[in-house]
Design an enzyme around this catalytic site. Sequence first.
Site, PDB file in Angstrom:
ATOM      1  N   CYS A 259      54.337  39.529 -18.146  1.00  0.00           N
ATOM      2  CA  CYS A 259      52.886  39.730 -18.066  1.00  0.00           C
ATOM      3  C   CYS A 259      52.496  40.269 -16.690  1.00  0.00           C
ATOM      4  O   CYS A 259      52.672  39.600 -15.674  1.00  0.00           O
ATOM      5  CB  CYS A 259      52.196  38.397 -18.340  1.00  0.00           C
ATOM      6  SG  CYS A 259      50.450  38.344 -17.934  1.00  0.00           S
TER       7      CYS A 259
ATOM      8  N   CYS B  16      49.971  38.152 -14.824  1.00  0.00           N
ATOM      9  CA  CYS B  16      50.617  36.944 -14.295  1.00  0.00           C
ATOM     10  C   CYS B  16      51.368  37.273 -13.007  1.00  0.00           C
ATOM     11  O   CYS B  16      51.333  36.505 -12.041  1.00  0.00           O
ATOM     12  CB  CYS B  16      51.592  36.361 -15.318  1.00  0.00           C
ATOM     13  SG  CYS B  16      50.832  35.900 -16.893  1.00  0.00           S
TER      14      CYS B  16
END
Length: 173
Positions: free
Chosen positions: A85, A88
């Site tokens: 991600c 993230c």
Amino acid sequence: TAVYLAMAMNMAGCNSGHTGPARPGYPRCAASLAALALLLLGAALGLCAADADGLSGSNVAPITASNWSLLLQGEWMVKFFAPWCSACQQIQAEWESFAQSSMALDITVGKVDVTQEPGLSGRFFITTLPTIFHAKDGVFRKYRGPRTSENFQSYIMAKKWEAVEPVTGRSEE
């Protein structure tokens, strides 16, 4: 480690078990063993220090299916993330920085890798990444503020979480 040390002793001709100063016929034995021991120790420490994100020395506690109940005690900030991600990855440095201040704030900072713990992402109804929760004594609140270390710290110090409705419907199984 002991197996490698014994193999090195045999290869160096040190199979007599002598550990004192170099003896005639074994001039490099002690030095070779000392160098090998330091090399093995360094490698072992390096392997043990790496965490799931490939960072060493992290203050972020990994949360798994076997220890998730720790979130029910004390005060926590926990991030649900996936290694792939990009959002993230963008907040990783801020999360680590926040974790460095966790002791002064009397809080534990954790993380859940949803690729490794899909049951936990289901239990907490995670639909977007990263998702951050504040937990205090088993009461969970979703963090929706800016994702900087300073804002995380302010959220805790000013007890901004008290103005956030607790999450309901969290699965207990």
